[in-house]
Design a protein around this motif. Sequence first.
Motif, PDB file in Angstrom:
ATOM      1  N   GLY A  23       0.707  -1.244   0.187  1.00 46.62           N
ATOM      2  CA  GLY A  23       0.147   0.013   0.056  1.00 46.62           C
ATOM      3  C   GLY A  23       0.676   1.331  -0.007  1.00 46.62           C
ATOM      4  N   TYR A  24       0.207   2.254   0.537  1.00 45.36           N
ATOM      5  CA  TYR A  24       0.978   3.673   0.304  1.00 45.36           C
ATOM      6  C   TYR A  24       1.475   4.076   1.622  1.00 45.36           C
ATOM      7  CZ  TYR A  24      -2.679   3.964  -3.735  1.00 45.36           C
ATOM      8  OH  TYR A  24      -3.272   3.660  -4.554  1.00 45.36           O
ATOM      9  N   LEU A  25       2.525   4.952   1.284  1.00 47.42           N
ATOM     10  CA  LEU A  25       3.082   5.684   2.273  1.00 47.42           C
ATOM     11  C   LEU A  25       3.175   7.186   2.356  1.00 47.42           C
ATOM     12  CD1 LEU A  25       6.734   3.835   2.849  1.00 47.42           C
ATOM     13  CD2 LEU A  25       4.444   3.838   4.416  1.00 47.42           C
ATOM     14  N   ALA A  51      10.233   9.782 -13.283  1.00 49.19           N
ATOM     15  CA  ALA A  51      11.403   8.954 -13.889  1.00 49.19           C
ATOM     16  C   ALA A  51      10.788   7.586 -13.941  1.00 49.19           C
ATOM     17  CB  ALA A  51      12.694   9.034 -13.272  1.00 49.19           C
ATOM     18  N   GLY A  52       9.824   7.301 -13.006  1.00 44.67           N
ATOM     19  CA  GLY A  52       9.073   6.051 -13.185  1.00 44.67           C
ATOM     20  C   GLY A  52       9.476   5.023 -12.026  1.00 44.67           C
ATOM     21  N   TYR A  53      10.126   5.642 -10.718  1.00 43.16           N
ATOM     22  CA  TYR A  53      10.600   4.678  -9.904  1.00 43.16           C
ATOM     23  C   TYR A  53       9.673   4.418  -8.844  1.00 43.16           C
ATOM     24  CZ  TYR A  53      15.220   5.274 -12.123  1.00 43.16           C
ATOM     25  OH  TYR A  53      16.218   5.476 -12.795  1.00 43.16           O
ATOM     26  N   VAL A  54       8.621   5.814  -8.624  1.00 45.37           N
ATOM     27  CA  VAL A  54       7.614   5.459  -7.789  1.00 45.37           C
ATOM     28  C   VAL A  54       6.413   5.679  -8.305  1.00 45.37           C
ATOM     29  CG1 VAL A  54       9.158   6.093  -5.849  1.00 45.37           C
ATOM     30  CG2 VAL A  54       7.886   7.816  -6.949  1.00 45.37           C
ATOM     31  N   GLY A  55       5.313   5.343  -7.643  1.00 44.10           N
ATOM     32  CA  GLY A  55       3.733   5.888  -8.177  1.00 44.10           C
ATOM     33  C   GLY A  55       3.302   6.613  -6.984  1.00 44.10           C
ATOM     34  N   SER A  56       2.136   7.258  -7.441  1.00 42.67           N
ATOM     35  CA  SER A  56       1.467   7.868  -6.386  1.00 42.67           C
ATOM     36  C   SER A  56       0.201   7.878  -6.455  1.00 42.67           C
ATOM     37  CB  SER A  56       1.975   9.310  -6.058  1.00 42.67           C
ATOM     38  OG  SER A  56       1.506  10.089  -7.351  1.00 42.67           O
ATOM     39  N   HIS A  57      -0.746   8.226  -5.631  1.00 42.77           N
ATOM     40  CA  HIS A  57      -2.131   8.336  -5.319  1.00 42.77           C
ATOM     41  C   HIS A  57      -2.702   9.492  -4.496  1.00 42.77           C
ATOM     42  CE1 HIS A  57      -6.032   6.503  -6.317  1.00 42.77           C
ATOM     43  NE2 HIS A  57      -6.463   6.972  -5.281  1.00 42.77           N
ATOM     44  N   GLN A  58      -3.144  10.433  -5.501  1.00 38.43           N
ATOM     45  CA  GLN A  58      -3.544  11.863  -4.855  1.00 38.43           C
ATOM     46  C   GLN A  58      -4.893  11.700  -4.188  1.00 38.43           C
ATOM     47  OE1 GLN A  58      -2.553  14.129  -8.367  1.00 38.43           O
ATOM     48  NE2 GLN A  58      -3.446  16.044  -7.170  1.00 38.43           N
ATOM     49  N   GLY A  59      -5.013  12.674  -3.620  1.00 34.68           N
ATOM     50  CA  GLY A  59      -6.028  13.055  -2.618  1.00 34.68           C
ATOM     51  C   GLY A  59      -6.080  12.352  -1.398  1.00 34.68           C
ATOM     52  N   LYS A  61      -6.661   9.704   1.600  1.00 32.40           N
ATOM     53  CA  LYS A  61      -5.999   8.369   1.524  1.00 32.40           C
ATOM     54  C   LYS A  61      -5.026   7.946   0.354  1.00 32.40           C
ATOM     55  CE  LYS A  61      -8.620   6.899   4.832  1.00 32.40           C
ATOM     56  NZ  LYS A  61      -8.570   5.962   6.013  1.00 32.40           N
ATOM     57  N   GLY A  62      -4.065   9.136  -0.093  1.00 34.51           N
ATOM     58  CA  GLY A  62      -3.337   8.952  -0.875  1.00 34.51           C
ATOM     59  C   GLY A  62      -2.165   8.595  -0.407  1.00 34.51           C
ATOM     60  N   GLY A  63      -0.758   8.773  -1.366  1.00 33.13           N
ATOM     61  CA  GLY A  63       0.447   8.259  -0.850  1.00 33.13           C
ATOM     62  C   GLY A  63       1.176   7.817  -2.012  1.00 33.13           C
ATOM     63  N   TYR A  64       2.432   7.339  -1.615  1.00 29.10           N
ATOM     64  CA  TYR A  64       3.456   6.856  -2.296  1.00 29.10           C
ATOM     65  C   TYR A  64       3.764   5.282  -2.380  1.00 29.10           C
ATOM     66  CZ  TYR A  64       4.911  11.495  -4.549  1.00 29.10           C
ATOM     67  OH  TYR A  64       5.103  12.692  -5.307  1.00 29.10           O
ATOM     68  N   TYR A  65       4.194   5.001  -3.364  1.00 24.09           N
ATOM     69  CA  TYR A  65       4.648   3.476  -3.402  1.00 24.09           C
ATOM     70  C   TYR A  65       5.722   3.037  -4.347  1.00 24.09           C
ATOM     71  CZ  TYR A  65       1.696   3.166  -7.819  1.00 24.09           C
ATOM     72  OH  TYR A  65       1.279   3.644  -8.861  1.00 24.09           O
ATOM     73  N   LEU A  66       6.318   2.277  -4.229  1.00 28.27           N
ATOM     74  CA  LEU A  66       7.747   1.670  -5.178  1.00 28.27           C
ATOM     75  C   LEU A  66       7.058   1.117  -6.357  1.00 28.27           C
ATOM     76  CD1 LEU A  66      10.609   2.096  -4.573  1.00 28.27           C
ATOM     77  CD2 LEU A  66      10.766  -0.285  -4.168  1.00 28.27           C
TER      78      LEU A  66
END
Lengths: 142, 142
Positions: A23-25, A51-59, A61-66
């Motif tokens: 999940g997200y951090l 650069a494509g190393y991480v992805g994210s989810h905005q808003g 309950k969002g966050g970052y993931y590898l």
Amino acid sequence: MMSMKCKYAIKALVRLGQSYDQGYLLIKDIAEDETIPKKFLEQILLTLKRAGYVGSHQGNKGGYYLAKPPKQINVADIYRLFDGAIALVPCAAVKYYEKCDDCKNEVQCVIRREFMKIKEQTRQVMKKTTIQSFLNPPKKKK
Amino acid sequence: MMSMKCKYAIKALVRLGQSYDQGYLLIKDIAEDETIPKKFLEQILLTLKRAGYVGSHQGNKGGYYLAKPPKQINVADIYRLFDGAIALVPCAAVKYYEKCDDCKNEVQCVIRREFMKIKEQTRQVMKKTTIQSFLNPPKKKK
DNA sequence: ACTAATTCTATCGTTTTGGTAGCATTGAGA
DNA sequence: TCTCAATGCTACCAAAACGATAGAATTAGT
């Protein structure tokens, strides 16, 4: 030495690697855990995302993931993304090649020849060090 | 990448190496041959002198000479003299060790652990490259 | 004494670095 | 649909580092 930006990027990737496929951090949490100024980390993660190393989810309950397996992200690539050429002199670089102003004939330049060797070897060392390398626990003493 | 200062230093040392045991070379001549700003080169040679790599003779008919055999001067040492630590992070450096502000417990820091490995290997590569390496002619094609 | 060389210290403009500010956008949930 | 918690984006800024330049002082051979 690498820039703080690059070091923070690697620390953040390692932190995200610890939670890979879980999940997200939040930027906030990574920033606190790793003692990185939050707004500075934002920019860094944005660069890593582009650069494509991480992805994210905005808003909410969002966050970052590898976005890639930890084994597929190596120090050489991250270094180049933030700090540019690995070579010690511009004329020995591959991805950031530039002609030296002070060079008369590059083809037979001995400086370049030796620095190409150094670059190739340090590149190998940095390339084999991946985010996974930072995740493996150190070998225990017997 | 290394600084111009460090690159100029190496070029000057190589130039002096070409005339090793053959008397003095003028700053002016080295500067012209290697396309280095003369006043800038002055400072660099002074630093190299204080560190014992070159010697000089002042006054008329003076000049610079290499104070050590070319084999005994390596890139790692010159790099450290002008650009500081070879390690990518301060906490992994030997001669320029510094604690990272953002590190919680250095002893079990995985970042440091891996960067120590990288440093040790790149140090070896830089150490085995000496002024002599730049003097040997490239191997001829058969 | 003259002259050709190194020595030494100060200064300076530009670029890079490390970080801050603030607003825009997105999206989950009440 | 409104709120609010999150990322996205761009501009800005102070301090340090970098790549020189300037000029006077010193040294030593002739």
